[in-house]
Design an enzyme around this catalytic site. Sequence first.
Site, PDB file in Angstrom:
ATOM      1  N   GLN A   1       8.761   8.344  10.425  1.00  0.00           N
ATOM      2  CA  GLN A   1       9.359   9.031  11.723  1.00  0.00           C
ATOM      3  C   GLN A   1      10.726   8.139  12.232  1.00  0.00           C
ATOM      4  O   GLN A   1      10.441   7.029  12.150  1.00  0.00           O
ATOM      5  CB  GLN A   1       8.153   9.273  12.641  1.00  0.00           C
ATOM      6  CG  GLN A   1       8.422  10.498  13.371  1.00  0.00           C
ATOM      7  CD  GLN A   1       7.220  11.149  13.991  1.00  0.00           C
ATOM      8  OE1 GLN A   1       6.289  10.891  13.303  1.00  0.00           O
ATOM      9  NE2 GLN A   1       7.458  11.706  15.248  1.00  0.00           N
TER      10      GLN A   1
ATOM     11  N   SER B   1       4.065   4.763   6.919  1.00  0.00           N
ATOM     12  CA  SER B   1       3.376   5.495   7.883  1.00  0.00           C
ATOM     13  C   SER B   1       3.473   7.135   7.219  1.00  0.00           C
ATOM     14  O   SER B   1       2.818   7.177   6.213  1.00  0.00           O
ATOM     15  CB  SER B   1       4.257   5.878   9.310  1.00  0.00           C
ATOM     16  OG  SER B   1       3.318   6.209  10.067  1.00  0.00           O
ATOM     17  N   LEU B   2       3.946   8.075   7.809  1.00  0.00           N
ATOM     18  CA  LEU B   2       3.858   9.292   7.215  1.00  0.00           C
ATOM     19  C   LEU B   2       4.425   9.395   5.751  1.00  0.00           C
ATOM     20  O   LEU B   2       4.063  10.234   4.862  1.00  0.00           O
ATOM     21  CB  LEU B   2       4.417  10.374   8.178  1.00  0.00           C
ATOM     22  CG  LEU B   2       6.414  10.471   7.950  1.00  0.00           C
ATOM     23  CD1 LEU B   2       6.669  11.455   6.837  1.00  0.00           C
ATOM     24  CD2 LEU B   2       6.723  10.963   9.551  1.00  0.00           C
TER      25      LEU B   2
ATOM     26  N   ARG C   1      -1.449  16.139  11.063  1.00  0.00           N
ATOM     27  CA  ARG C   1      -1.505  14.755  11.478  1.00  0.00           C
ATOM     28  C   ARG C   1      -0.358  14.693  12.586  1.00  0.00           C
ATOM     29  O   ARG C   1      -0.861  14.100  13.507  1.00  0.00           O
ATOM     30  CB  ARG C   1      -1.052  13.903  10.367  1.00  0.00           C
ATOM     31  CG  ARG C   1      -0.898  12.559  10.422  1.00  0.00           C
ATOM     32  CD  ARG C   1      -0.458  11.636   9.294  1.00  0.00           C
ATOM     33  NE  ARG C   1      -0.208  10.380   9.513  1.00  0.00           N
ATOM     34  CZ  ARG C   1       0.714   9.551   9.774  1.00  0.00           C
ATOM     35  NH1 ARG C   1       2.054  10.148  10.159  1.00  0.00           N
ATOM     36  NH2 ARG C   1       0.780   8.364   9.634  1.00  0.00           N
TER      37      ARG C   1
ATOM     38  N   HIS D   1      -0.451   4.601  15.637  1.00  0.00           N
ATOM     39  CA  HIS D   1      -0.911   3.339  15.008  1.00  0.00           C
ATOM     40  C   HIS D   1      -1.704   2.429  15.909  1.00  0.00           C
ATOM     41  O   HIS D   1      -1.427   1.323  15.906  1.00  0.00           O
ATOM     42  CB  HIS D   1       0.119   2.865  13.965  1.00  0.00           C
ATOM     43  CG  HIS D   1       0.681   3.479  13.107  1.00  0.00           C
ATOM     44  ND1 HIS D   1      -0.016   3.924  11.976  1.00  0.00           N
ATOM     45  CD2 HIS D   1       1.860   4.055  12.917  1.00  0.00           C
ATOM     46  CE1 HIS D   1       0.725   4.880  11.192  1.00  0.00           C
ATOM     47  NE2 HIS D   1       1.886   4.945  11.857  1.00  0.00           N
TER      48      HIS D   1
ATOM     49  N   GLN E   1      -5.011   4.412   8.392  1.00  0.00           N
ATOM     50  CA  GLN E   1      -3.686   4.320   8.597  1.00  0.00           C
ATOM     51  C   GLN E   1      -3.401   4.797   9.976  1.00  0.00           C
ATOM     52  O   GLN E   1      -2.492   4.419  10.756  1.00  0.00           O
ATOM     53  CB  GLN E   1      -2.870   4.832   7.804  1.00  0.00           C
ATOM     54  CG  GLN E   1      -1.208   4.847   7.656  1.00  0.00           C
ATOM     55  CD  GLN E   1      -0.620   5.854   7.431  1.00  0.00           C
ATOM     56  OE1 GLN E   1      -0.713   6.945   8.018  1.00  0.00           O
ATOM     57  NE2 GLN E   1       0.085   5.887   6.168  1.00  0.00           N
TER      58      GLN E   1
END
Length: 313
Positions: free
Chosen positions: A9, A94-95, A119, A206, A255
Amino acid sequence: MRALIFPGQGSQAVGMARDLAEAFPQARAVLDEVDSALSQPLSRLMFEGPAEELTLTANAQPALMAASLAVLRVLEAERGLDLARDVACVAGHSLGEYAALAAAGSLSVADAARLLRLRGEAMQAAVAPGAGAMAALIGTDLEAARAIAEAAALESGGGVCDVANDNGGGQVVLSGDRPAVECALGIATGRGIKRAVMLNVSAPFHCRLMAPAAEAMARALAAVALNAPRVTLYANVTAAPVSEPEAIRAALVAQVTGTVRWRESVAAMAASGVDRFHELGAGKVLTGLVKRIAPQATATAIGTPADVAAFAL
Protein backbone atom coordinates in the site's frame (compact mmCIF):
# COMPACT_ATOMS: atom_id res chain seq x y z
CA MET A 1 18.94 -15.94 -10.16
CA ARG A 2 15.80 -13.85 -10.45
CA ALA A 3 13.18 -12.82 -7.86
CA LEU A 4 9.81 -11.21 -8.49
CA ILE A 5 8.66 -8.77 -5.81
CA PHE A 6 5.26 -7.17 -5.36
CA PRO A 7 4.52 -3.72 -3.87
CA GLY A 8 2.32 -2.82 -0.93
CA GLN A 9 0.00 0.00 0.00
CA GLY A 10 1.16 3.49 -0.90
CA SER A 11 2.21 2.54 -4.44
CA GLN A 12 -1.28 3.04 -5.88
CA ALA A 13 -1.86 5.93 -8.28
CA VAL A 14 -4.70 6.97 -10.59
CA GLY A 15 -3.93 5.61 -14.06
CA MET A 16 -2.28 2.44 -12.75
CA ALA A 17 -2.29 -0.43 -15.28
CA ARG A 18 -4.31 1.58 -17.82
CA ASP A 19 -1.65 1.65 -20.56
CA LEU A 20 -0.99 -2.03 -19.98
CA ALA A 21 -4.68 -2.95 -20.26
CA GLU A 22 -5.04 -0.91 -23.45
CA ALA A 23 -2.01 -2.56 -25.04
CA PHE A 24 -2.36 -6.19 -23.94
CA PRO A 25 -5.48 -8.38 -23.69
CA GLN A 26 -3.78 -10.49 -20.98
CA ALA A 27 -3.68 -7.47 -18.68
CA ARG A 28 -7.28 -6.56 -19.44
CA ALA A 29 -8.31 -10.15 -18.65
CA VAL A 30 -6.76 -9.99 -15.17
CA LEU A 31 -8.52 -6.71 -14.41
CA ASP A 32 -11.82 -8.10 -15.69
CA GLU A 33 -11.37 -11.13 -13.42
CA VAL A 34 -10.83 -8.89 -10.40
CA ASP A 35 -13.81 -6.68 -11.32
CA SER A 36 -15.96 -9.78 -11.54
CA ALA A 37 -14.69 -11.26 -8.27
CA LEU A 38 -15.48 -8.04 -6.41
CA SER A 39 -18.70 -7.24 -8.32
CA GLN A 40 -17.27 -3.75 -8.78
CA PRO A 41 -15.62 -1.91 -11.70
CA LEU A 42 -12.38 -1.56 -9.73
CA SER A 43 -10.40 -1.20 -12.95
CA ARG A 44 -12.30 1.99 -13.80
CA LEU A 45 -11.37 3.38 -10.39
CA MET A 46 -7.74 2.42 -11.05
CA PHE A 47 -7.78 4.18 -14.43
CA GLU A 48 -9.83 7.27 -13.62
CA GLY A 49 -9.92 7.77 -9.86
CA PRO A 50 -10.84 9.73 -7.87
CA ALA A 51 -7.61 9.31 -5.92
CA GLU A 52 -9.41 9.57 -2.56
CA GLU A 53 -11.53 6.54 -3.39
CA LEU A 54 -8.65 4.52 -4.87
CA THR A 55 -6.58 5.20 -1.74
CA LEU A 56 -9.22 3.68 0.55
CA THR A 57 -7.62 0.55 2.01
CA ALA A 58 -10.37 -1.76 0.77
CA ASN A 59 -9.83 -0.54 -2.82
CA ALA A 60 -6.07 0.02 -2.84
CA GLN A 61 -5.22 -3.51 -1.69
CA PRO A 62 -6.99 -5.50 -4.45
CA ALA A 63 -6.08 -2.80 -7.02
CA LEU A 64 -2.36 -3.16 -6.36
CA MET A 65 -2.60 -6.94 -6.59
CA ALA A 66 -4.51 -6.66 -9.88
CA ALA A 67 -1.89 -4.34 -11.39
CA SER A 68 0.92 -6.70 -10.36
CA LEU A 69 -0.74 -9.80 -11.80
CA ALA A 70 -1.55 -7.94 -15.01
CA VAL A 71 2.16 -7.24 -15.48
CA LEU A 72 3.04 -10.86 -14.81
CA ARG A 73 0.54 -12.21 -17.35
CA VAL A 74 1.89 -9.83 -19.99
CA LEU A 75 5.49 -10.86 -19.29
CA GLU A 76 4.47 -14.49 -19.67
CA ALA A 77 2.66 -13.86 -22.96
CA GLU A 78 4.93 -11.27 -24.55
CA ARG A 79 8.41 -12.00 -23.19
CA GLY A 80 8.19 -15.75 -22.64
CA LEU A 81 8.64 -15.62 -18.88
CA ASP A 82 8.13 -19.05 -17.32
CA LEU A 83 7.80 -18.75 -13.56
CA ALA A 84 8.98 -22.26 -12.71
CA ARG A 85 11.92 -22.08 -15.11
CA ASP A 86 13.02 -18.43 -14.84
CA VAL A 87 12.20 -17.32 -11.28
CA ALA A 88 13.92 -18.52 -8.11
CA CYS A 89 11.55 -16.94 -5.60
CA VAL A 90 8.81 -14.40 -4.97
CA ALA A 91 7.99 -12.01 -2.13
CA GLY A 92 5.59 -9.15 -1.53
CA HIS A 93 5.46 -6.24 0.89
CA SER A 94 2.45 -6.61 3.19
CA LEU A 95 -0.56 -6.97 0.85
CA GLY A 96 1.99 -7.70 -1.89
CA GLU A 97 2.41 -11.14 -0.32
CA TYR A 98 -1.06 -12.00 -1.68
CA ALA A 99 0.06 -10.92 -5.15
CA ALA A 100 3.18 -13.06 -4.77
CA LEU A 101 1.05 -16.06 -3.81
CA ALA A 102 -1.29 -15.50 -6.75
CA ALA A 103 1.73 -15.21 -9.05
CA ALA A 104 3.10 -18.50 -7.69
CA GLY A 105 -0.22 -20.30 -8.19
CA SER A 106 -0.89 -20.70 -4.48
CA LEU A 107 -4.01 -18.48 -4.61
CA SER A 108 -6.35 -17.78 -7.50
CA VAL A 109 -6.51 -14.16 -8.64
CA ALA A 110 -10.21 -14.04 -7.73
CA ASP A 111 -9.59 -15.39 -4.21
CA ALA A 112 -6.68 -12.98 -3.73
CA ALA A 113 -8.92 -10.07 -4.72
CA ARG A 114 -11.72 -11.09 -2.35
CA LEU A 115 -9.29 -11.74 0.52
CA LEU A 116 -7.64 -8.36 0.04
CA ARG A 117 -11.01 -6.59 -0.04
CA LEU A 118 -11.89 -8.27 3.26
CA ARG A 119 -8.41 -7.58 4.66
CA GLY A 120 -8.70 -3.89 3.83
CA GLU A 121 -12.14 -3.61 5.38
CA ALA A 122 -11.13 -5.56 8.50
CA MET A 123 -7.97 -3.53 9.05
CA GLN A 124 -9.94 -0.30 8.67
CA ALA A 125 -12.59 -1.45 11.13
CA ALA A 126 -10.18 -2.75 13.78
CA VAL A 127 -9.38 0.67 15.26
CA ALA A 128 -11.60 3.72 15.62
CA PRO A 129 -10.75 6.52 13.15
CA GLY A 130 -8.00 8.74 14.52
CA ALA A 131 -7.21 6.46 17.48
CA GLY A 132 -4.19 4.91 15.83
CA ALA A 133 -1.21 6.24 13.92
CA MET A 134 1.96 5.26 12.09
CA ALA A 135 5.30 7.03 11.87
CA ALA A 136 8.43 6.53 9.79
CA LEU A 137 11.86 6.78 11.35
CA ILE A 138 14.51 7.60 8.75
CA GLY A 139 18.19 7.01 9.41
CA THR A 140 17.89 4.27 12.02
CA ASP A 141 18.06 0.51 12.37
CA LEU A 142 15.69 -2.09 13.76
CA GLU A 143 17.30 -2.29 17.21
CA ALA A 144 17.23 1.48 17.79
CA ALA A 145 13.65 1.72 16.50
CA ARG A 146 12.53 -1.11 18.76
CA ALA A 147 14.07 0.64 21.77
CA ILE A 148 12.26 3.86 20.84
CA ALA A 149 8.95 1.97 20.52
CA GLU A 150 9.41 0.34 23.93
CA ALA A 151 10.27 3.68 25.54
CA ALA A 152 7.23 5.33 23.93
CA ALA A 153 4.91 2.61 25.19
CA LEU A 154 6.15 3.18 28.74
CA GLU A 155 6.14 6.96 28.53
CA SER A 156 2.61 7.05 27.12
CA GLY A 157 1.26 4.98 30.00
CA GLY A 158 1.19 1.57 28.37
CA GLY A 159 -0.01 2.48 24.89
CA VAL A 160 0.74 0.19 21.96
CA CYS A 161 3.78 1.16 19.88
CA ASP A 162 5.13 -1.66 17.70
CA VAL A 163 7.60 -1.95 14.85
CA ALA A 164 5.34 -2.34 11.80
CA ASN A 165 7.86 -2.40 8.93
CA ASP A 166 11.60 -2.93 8.84
CA ASN A 167 11.92 -1.66 5.29
CA GLY A 168 15.69 -1.40 5.01
CA GLY A 169 17.81 1.49 3.87
CA GLY A 170 17.57 2.98 7.36
CA GLN A 171 13.77 3.16 7.28
CA VAL A 172 11.68 1.64 10.07
CA VAL A 173 7.95 2.28 10.57
CA LEU A 174 6.20 2.30 13.96
CA SER A 175 2.48 1.70 14.50
CA GLY A 176 0.06 1.81 17.41
CA ASP A 177 -2.03 4.07 19.60
CA ARG A 178 -1.74 7.68 18.45
CA PRO A 179 -0.45 9.07 21.78
CA ALA A 180 2.27 6.40 21.94
CA VAL A 181 3.36 6.94 18.33
CA GLU A 182 3.43 10.71 18.83
CA CYS A 183 5.52 10.13 21.93
CA ALA A 184 7.91 7.97 19.86
CA LEU A 185 8.51 10.89 17.49
CA GLY A 186 9.69 13.06 20.37
CA ILE A 187 11.94 10.31 21.70
CA ALA A 188 13.38 9.67 18.23
CA THR A 189 14.25 13.33 17.78
CA GLY A 190 15.97 13.35 21.17
CA ARG A 191 18.01 10.28 20.19
CA GLY A 192 19.40 11.86 17.05
CA ILE A 193 17.25 10.07 14.47
CA LYS A 194 17.71 11.92 11.18
CA ARG A 195 14.01 12.25 10.43
CA ALA A 196 10.81 11.12 12.17
CA VAL A 197 7.45 11.81 10.50
CA MET A 198 3.83 10.83 10.98
CA LEU A 199 2.41 8.95 8.00
CA ASN A 200 -0.86 9.82 6.29
CA VAL A 201 -2.56 6.45 6.75
CA SER A 202 -6.09 5.46 7.65
CA ALA A 203 -5.25 2.91 10.35
CA PRO A 204 -2.30 1.59 12.42
CA PHE A 205 -1.33 -1.42 10.32
CA HIS A 206 0.93 -4.27 11.45
CA CYS A 207 0.60 -3.83 15.19
CA ARG A 208 -1.25 -5.53 18.03
CA LEU A 209 -4.26 -3.24 17.56
CA MET A 210 -5.00 -5.18 14.36
CA ALA A 211 -5.90 -8.34 16.31
CA PRO A 212 -9.61 -8.19 15.27
CA ALA A 213 -8.51 -8.03 11.63
CA ALA A 214 -6.20 -11.01 12.14
CA GLU A 215 -9.14 -13.00 13.51
CA ALA A 216 -11.25 -12.05 10.48
CA MET A 217 -8.47 -13.12 8.12
CA ALA A 218 -8.01 -16.42 9.95
CA ARG A 219 -11.68 -17.22 9.33
CA ALA A 220 -11.54 -16.13 5.69
CA LEU A 221 -8.30 -17.95 4.90
CA ALA A 222 -9.61 -21.16 6.46
CA ALA A 223 -12.33 -21.21 3.79
CA VAL A 224 -10.01 -20.65 0.81
CA ALA A 225 -8.07 -23.25 -1.17
CA LEU A 226 -4.31 -22.74 -0.92
CA ASN A 227 -1.82 -24.67 -3.04
CA ALA A 228 1.90 -25.07 -2.51
CA PRO A 229 3.58 -22.24 -4.50
CA ARG A 230 5.33 -23.22 -7.75
CA VAL A 231 8.39 -21.24 -6.66
CA THR A 232 9.80 -20.36 -3.24
CA LEU A 233 7.90 -17.70 -1.31
CA TYR A 234 9.70 -15.59 1.31
CA ALA A 235 7.13 -14.71 3.99
CA ASN A 236 6.98 -11.24 5.57
CA VAL A 237 6.80 -12.44 9.16
CA THR A 238 9.65 -14.96 8.97
CA ALA A 239 11.87 -13.50 6.21
CA ALA A 240 12.34 -17.13 5.21
CA PRO A 241 10.98 -19.57 2.62
CA VAL A 242 7.58 -21.09 3.27
CA SER A 243 5.88 -23.68 1.08
CA GLU A 244 3.36 -25.73 3.08
CA PRO A 245 -0.18 -24.36 2.58
CA GLU A 246 -0.95 -24.42 6.31
CA ALA A 247 2.28 -22.56 7.09
CA ILE A 248 1.39 -19.97 4.44
CA ARG A 249 -2.07 -19.57 5.96
CA ALA A 250 -0.56 -19.04 9.41
CA ALA A 251 1.97 -16.53 8.04
CA LEU A 252 -0.77 -14.50 6.36
CA VAL A 253 -2.72 -14.31 9.62
CA ALA A 254 0.38 -13.41 11.64
CA GLN A 255 1.28 -10.76 9.09
CA VAL A 256 -1.74 -8.62 10.04
CA THR A 257 -0.35 -7.85 13.50
CA GLY A 258 3.31 -8.73 12.87
CA THR A 259 6.32 -6.85 11.54
CA VAL A 260 6.92 -6.79 7.79
CA ARG A 261 10.55 -7.94 7.76
CA TRP A 262 11.35 -6.62 4.29
CA ARG A 263 15.03 -5.82 4.89
CA GLU A 264 15.70 -9.33 6.12
CA SER A 265 13.63 -10.89 3.32
CA VAL A 266 15.61 -9.13 0.59
CA ALA A 267 18.90 -9.90 2.34
CA ALA A 268 17.92 -13.58 2.61
CA MET A 269 16.98 -13.77 -1.07
CA ALA A 270 20.28 -12.13 -2.03
CA ALA A 271 22.19 -14.52 0.24
CA SER A 272 20.51 -17.45 -1.52
CA GLY A 273 21.96 -16.27 -4.84
CA VAL A 274 19.31 -13.87 -6.18
CA ASP A 275 21.04 -11.09 -8.12
CA ARG A 276 18.10 -9.71 -10.14
CA PHE A 277 14.95 -8.30 -8.54
CA HIS A 278 11.94 -7.27 -10.64
CA GLU A 279 9.17 -5.25 -8.99
CA LEU A 280 5.91 -5.96 -10.81
CA GLY A 281 3.02 -3.49 -10.74
CA ALA A 282 2.58 0.08 -9.58
CA GLY A 283 5.43 2.31 -8.46
CA LYS A 284 9.11 1.78 -7.69
CA VAL A 285 9.21 1.81 -3.88
CA LEU A 286 10.58 -1.71 -3.47
CA THR A 287 13.11 -1.21 -6.26
CA GLY A 288 14.62 1.68 -4.31
CA LEU A 289 14.71 -0.34 -1.09
CA VAL A 290 16.38 -3.33 -2.77
CA LYS A 291 19.13 -1.10 -4.15
CA ARG A 292 19.94 -0.02 -0.60
CA ILE A 293 19.60 -3.46 1.02
CA ALA A 294 21.41 -5.50 -1.65
CA PRO A 295 23.52 -3.02 -3.66
CA GLN A 296 25.33 -5.84 -5.46
CA ALA A 297 22.04 -6.91 -7.10
CA THR A 298 20.13 -5.20 -9.90
CA ALA A 299 16.58 -4.02 -9.30
CA THR A 300 14.06 -2.89 -11.91
CA ALA A 301 10.41 -1.87 -11.78
CA ILE A 302 8.06 -3.21 -14.48
CA GLY A 303 4.68 -1.55 -14.79
CA THR A 304 4.28 -0.08 -18.28
CA PRO A 305 4.37 -1.37 -21.87
CA ALA A 306 7.83 0.22 -22.26
CA ASP A 307 9.04 -1.63 -19.14
CA VAL A 308 7.72 -4.90 -20.59
CA ALA A 309 9.53 -4.25 -23.89
CA ALA A 310 12.77 -3.63 -22.00
CA PHE A 311 12.53 -6.88 -20.02
CA ALA A 312 14.94 -9.60 -21.08
CA LEU A 313 15.30 -13.12 -19.72
